[in-house]
Design a protein around this motif. Structure first.
Motif, PDB file in Angstrom:
ATOM      1  N   ASP A 206       0.817  -1.223   0.000  1.00  0.00           N
ATOM      2  CA  ASP A 206       0.000   0.000   0.000  1.00  0.00           C
ATOM      3  C   ASP A 206       0.849   1.271   0.000  1.00  0.00           C
ATOM      4  OD1 ASP A 206       0.946  -0.247   2.573  1.00  0.00           O
ATOM      5  OD2 ASP A 206      -0.989   0.150   3.528  1.00  0.00           O
ATOM      6  N   TRP A 207       2.026   1.215  -0.589  1.00  0.00           N
ATOM      7  CA  TRP A 207       2.918   2.374  -0.646  1.00  0.00           C
ATOM      8  C   TRP A 207       2.205   3.596  -1.210  1.00  0.00           C
ATOM      9  CZ3 TRP A 207       3.446   4.863  -5.161  1.00  0.00           C
ATOM     10  CH2 TRP A 207       3.166   4.153  -6.339  1.00  0.00           C
ATOM     11  N   TRP A 208       1.321   3.369  -2.166  1.00  0.00           N
ATOM     12  CA  TRP A 208       0.644   4.459  -2.877  1.00  0.00           C
ATOM     13  C   TRP A 208      -0.395   5.169  -2.000  1.00  0.00           C
ATOM     14  CZ3 TRP A 208      -4.554   3.744  -3.270  1.00  0.00           C
ATOM     15  CH2 TRP A 208      -5.009   2.438  -3.034  1.00  0.00           C
ATOM     16  N   SER A 209      -0.699   4.615  -0.827  1.00  0.00           N
ATOM     17  CA  SER A 209      -1.636   5.284   0.074  1.00  0.00           C
ATOM     18  C   SER A 209      -0.927   6.313   0.955  1.00  0.00           C
ATOM     19  CB  SER A 209      -2.382   4.265   0.937  1.00  0.00           C
ATOM     20  OG  SER A 209      -1.482   3.613   1.825  1.00  0.00           O
ATOM     21  N   ILE A 210       0.380   6.414   0.830  1.00  0.00           N
ATOM     22  CA  ILE A 210       1.149   7.463   1.523  1.00  0.00           C
ATOM     23  C   ILE A 210       1.150   8.678   0.600  1.00  0.00           C
ATOM     24  CG2 ILE A 210       3.412   8.103   2.439  1.00  0.00           C
ATOM     25  CD1 ILE A 210       3.857   5.007   2.820  1.00  0.00           C
ATOM     26  N   PRO A 211       0.523   9.768   1.016  1.00  0.00           N
ATOM     27  CA  PRO A 211       0.350  10.911   0.108  1.00  0.00           C
ATOM     28  C   PRO A 211       1.621  11.365  -0.602  1.00  0.00           C
ATOM     29  CG  PRO A 211      -0.976  11.235   2.053  1.00  0.00           C
ATOM     30  CD  PRO A 211      -0.132  10.014   2.313  1.00  0.00           C
ATOM     31  N   GLU A 212       2.743  11.458   0.105  1.00  0.00           N
ATOM     32  CA  GLU A 212       3.975  11.929  -0.529  1.00  0.00           C
ATOM     33  C   GLU A 212       4.404  10.999  -1.663  1.00  0.00           C
ATOM     34  OE1 GLU A 212       3.848  11.318   2.917  1.00  0.00           O
ATOM     35  OE2 GLU A 212       3.357  13.409   3.387  1.00  0.00           O
ATOM     36  N   ASP A 213       4.286   9.678  -1.463  1.00  0.00           N
ATOM     37  CA  ASP A 213       4.672   8.718  -2.495  1.00  0.00           C
ATOM     38  C   ASP A 213       3.713   8.781  -3.685  1.00  0.00           C
ATOM     39  OD1 ASP A 213       6.775   7.901  -0.905  1.00  0.00           O
ATOM     40  OD2 ASP A 213       5.801   6.063  -0.225  1.00  0.00           O
ATOM     41  N   GLU A 214       2.432   8.881  -3.407  1.00  0.00           N
ATOM     42  CA  GLU A 214       1.427   8.973  -4.462  1.00  0.00           C
ATOM     43  C   GLU A 214       1.667  10.214  -5.321  1.00  0.00           C
ATOM     44  OE1 GLU A 214      -3.402   9.593  -4.709  1.00  0.00           O
ATOM     45  OE2 GLU A 214      -2.597   8.443  -3.027  1.00  0.00           O
ATOM     46  N   ILE A 215       1.839  11.358  -4.688  1.00  0.00           N
ATOM     47  CA  ILE A 215       2.060  12.614  -5.405  1.00  0.00           C
ATOM     48  C   ILE A 215       3.366  12.565  -6.200  1.00  0.00           C
ATOM     49  CG2 ILE A 215       2.583  15.071  -5.069  1.00  0.00           C
ATOM     50  CD1 ILE A 215       0.454  14.978  -2.770  1.00  0.00           C
ATOM     51  N   GLU A 216       4.417  11.961  -5.628  1.00  0.00           N
ATOM     52  CA  GLU A 216       5.695  11.842  -6.335  1.00  0.00           C
ATOM     53  C   GLU A 216       5.542  11.074  -7.648  1.00  0.00           C
ATOM     54  OE1 GLU A 216      10.101   9.795  -5.809  1.00  0.00           O
ATOM     55  OE2 GLU A 216       8.718   9.780  -4.119  1.00  0.00           O
TER      56      GLU A 216
ATOM     57  N   ILE B 207       2.761  10.528  -9.393  1.00  0.00           N
ATOM     58  CA  ILE B 207       1.909  11.295 -10.313  1.00  0.00           C
ATOM     59  C   ILE B 207       2.723  12.403 -10.975  1.00  0.00           C
ATOM     60  CG2 ILE B 207      -0.055  12.879 -10.479  1.00  0.00           C
ATOM     61  CD1 ILE B 207      -1.383  11.170  -8.222  1.00  0.00           C
ATOM     62  N   ASN B 208       3.508  13.147 -10.190  1.00  0.00           N
ATOM     63  CA  ASN B 208       4.290  14.250 -10.750  1.00  0.00           C
ATOM     64  C   ASN B 208       5.368  13.773 -11.714  1.00  0.00           C
ATOM     65  OD1 ASN B 208       2.826  16.320  -9.646  1.00  0.00           O
ATOM     66  ND2 ASN B 208       4.068  16.461  -7.812  1.00  0.00           N
ATOM     67  N   ARG B 209       5.865  12.576 -11.546  1.00  0.00           N
ATOM     68  CA  ARG B 209       6.844  12.008 -12.477  1.00  0.00           C
ATOM     69  C   ARG B 209       6.181  11.456 -13.743  1.00  0.00           C
ATOM     70  NH1 ARG B 209      10.959   8.549  -8.626  1.00  0.00           N
ATOM     71  NH2 ARG B 209      12.047  10.352  -7.759  1.00  0.00           N
ATOM     72  N   GLY B 210       4.845  11.421 -13.758  1.00  0.00           N
ATOM     73  CA  GLY B 210       4.117  10.883 -14.902  1.00  0.00           C
ATOM     74  C   GLY B 210       4.091   9.367 -14.922  1.00  0.00           C
TER      75      GLY B 210
ATOM     76  N   ASN C  14       3.838  16.200 -14.197  1.00  0.00           N
ATOM     77  CA  ASN C  14       2.721  16.934 -13.612  1.00  0.00           C
ATOM     78  C   ASN C  14       3.249  17.754 -12.452  1.00  0.00           C
ATOM     79  OD1 ASN C  14       0.507  15.586 -15.199  1.00  0.00           O
ATOM     80  ND2 ASN C  14       1.408  13.790 -14.240  1.00  0.00           N
ATOM     81  N   ASP C  15       2.448  18.651 -11.976  1.00  0.00           N
ATOM     82  CA  ASP C  15       2.853  19.493 -10.847  1.00  0.00           C
ATOM     83  C   ASP C  15       1.674  19.651  -9.909  1.00  0.00           C
ATOM     84  OD1 ASP C  15       4.349  21.120  -9.197  1.00  0.00           O
ATOM     85  OD2 ASP C  15       3.926  22.938 -10.357  1.00  0.00           O
ATOM     86  N   ILE C  16       1.331  18.547  -9.233  1.00  0.00           N
ATOM     87  CA  ILE C  16       0.229  18.619  -8.276  1.00  0.00           C
ATOM     88  C   ILE C  16       0.806  18.727  -6.861  1.00  0.00           C
ATOM     89  CG2 ILE C  16      -1.312  17.303  -9.779  1.00  0.00           C
ATOM     90  CD1 ILE C  16      -0.957  14.953  -7.690  1.00  0.00           C
ATOM     91  N   GLN C  17       0.043  19.296  -5.973  1.00  0.00           N
ATOM     92  CA  GLN C  17       0.461  19.435  -4.586  1.00  0.00           C
ATOM     93  C   GLN C  17      -0.407  18.598  -3.646  1.00  0.00           C
ATOM     94  OE1 GLN C  17       3.264  21.276  -4.071  1.00  0.00           O
ATOM     95  NE2 GLN C  17       3.200  21.468  -6.296  1.00  0.00           N
ATOM     96  N   ASP C  18      -1.625  18.280  -4.102  1.00  0.00           N
ATOM     97  CA  ASP C  18      -2.590  17.540  -3.290  1.00  0.00           C
ATOM     98  C   ASP C  18      -3.049  16.299  -4.036  1.00  0.00           C
ATOM     99  OD1 ASP C  18      -2.735  19.405  -1.087  1.00  0.00           O
ATOM    100  OD2 ASP C  18      -3.852  20.734  -2.439  1.00  0.00           O
ATOM    101  N   LEU C  19      -3.637  15.362  -3.295  1.00  0.00           N
ATOM    102  CA  LEU C  19      -4.171  14.141  -3.882  1.00  0.00           C
ATOM    103  C   LEU C  19      -5.294  14.453  -4.854  1.00  0.00           C
ATOM    104  CD1 LEU C  19      -4.257  11.965  -0.646  1.00  0.00           C
ATOM    105  CD2 LEU C  19      -2.485  12.050  -2.396  1.00  0.00           C
ATOM    106  N   LEU C  20      -5.488  13.599  -5.843  1.00  0.00           N
ATOM    107  CA  LEU C  20      -6.519  13.812  -6.851  1.00  0.00           C
ATOM    108  C   LEU C  20      -7.853  13.239  -6.387  1.00  0.00           C
ATOM    109  CD1 LEU C  20      -4.483  12.714  -9.992  1.00  0.00           C
ATOM    110  CD2 LEU C  20      -4.822  15.029  -9.107  1.00  0.00           C
ATOM    111  N   ARG C  21      -8.865  14.051  -6.385  1.00  0.00           N
ATOM    112  CA  ARG C  21     -10.211  13.605  -6.004  1.00  0.00           C
ATOM    113  C   ARG C  21     -11.162  13.942  -7.136  1.00  0.00           C
ATOM    114  NH1 ARG C  21      -8.907  11.814  -1.321  1.00  0.00           N
ATOM    115  NH2 ARG C  21      -7.752  13.009   0.185  1.00  0.00           N
ATOM    116  N   ILE C  22     -11.928  12.934  -7.588  1.00  0.00           N
ATOM    117  CA  ILE C  22     -12.875  13.231  -8.655  1.00  0.00           C
ATOM    118  C   ILE C  22     -14.279  12.878  -8.208  1.00  0.00           C
ATOM    119  CG2 ILE C  22     -11.172  12.929 -10.447  1.00  0.00           C
ATOM    120  CD1 ILE C  22     -12.484  10.292 -11.217  1.00  0.00           C
TER     121      ILE C  22
END
Length: 147
Positions: free
Chosen positions: A31-41, A43-46, A139-147
């Protein structure tokens, strides 16, 4: 041409990624991707997109040729030409990755090797996606993506 499928998630997350982009995460915690910093990293790397859906359950995904410019969008790298689209809990990690088996909650979408602008929208339990080739994928997001 449209592709439609349904998937069930117990993590309220739709994950979109090319397995080649997350090879460095296979041996990480499941569940590494549930850690916000890892998830955002990632996403920002594409390397991946993680769309928080708001609640667990069954969702219908429609992949369209194009969505209009008013939809949210982010970039995604596709170096192998094979993109997983499905439940967040099937994200590569814990020495596992999506394998096409019956327990996998999602599909593999074949795409030409490239970078893509992924447009997305959600209406109740229906998610619409489109993939348009672009130059580069960051990408350059700062927060988690919520749709």
């Amino acid at each position: 041409m449209e592709t439609t499928f349904t998937f069930v998630t117990g993590t309220a997350t739709l994950a979109i990624f090319d397995l080649a982009c997350l090879q460095h995460r296979v041996s990480d915690d499941a569940d590494w991707w549930s850690i916000p910093e890892d998830e955002i990293e990632e996403i920002n790397r594409g390397n991946a997109l993680f769309l928080n859906l708001g609640e667990d359950g069954e969702y219908r995904v429609i992949i369209r040729d194009d969505l209009d410019d008013t939809c949210a969008s982010l970039s995604l790298r596709v170096p192998s030409g094979r993109v997983f689209i499905g439940a967040g809990e099937d994200t590569s990690g814990g020495d596992l990755e999506p394998d096409g088996s019956a327990v996998m909650a999602g599909i593999f979408l074949p795409l030409p090797v490239s970078c893509y602008r992924v447009r997305y929208s959600k209406s109740q339990s229906q998610i619409s996606l489109s993939f348009t080739p672009v130059e580069g994928a960051s990408n350059d997001i700062q927060d988690l993506l919520r749709i």
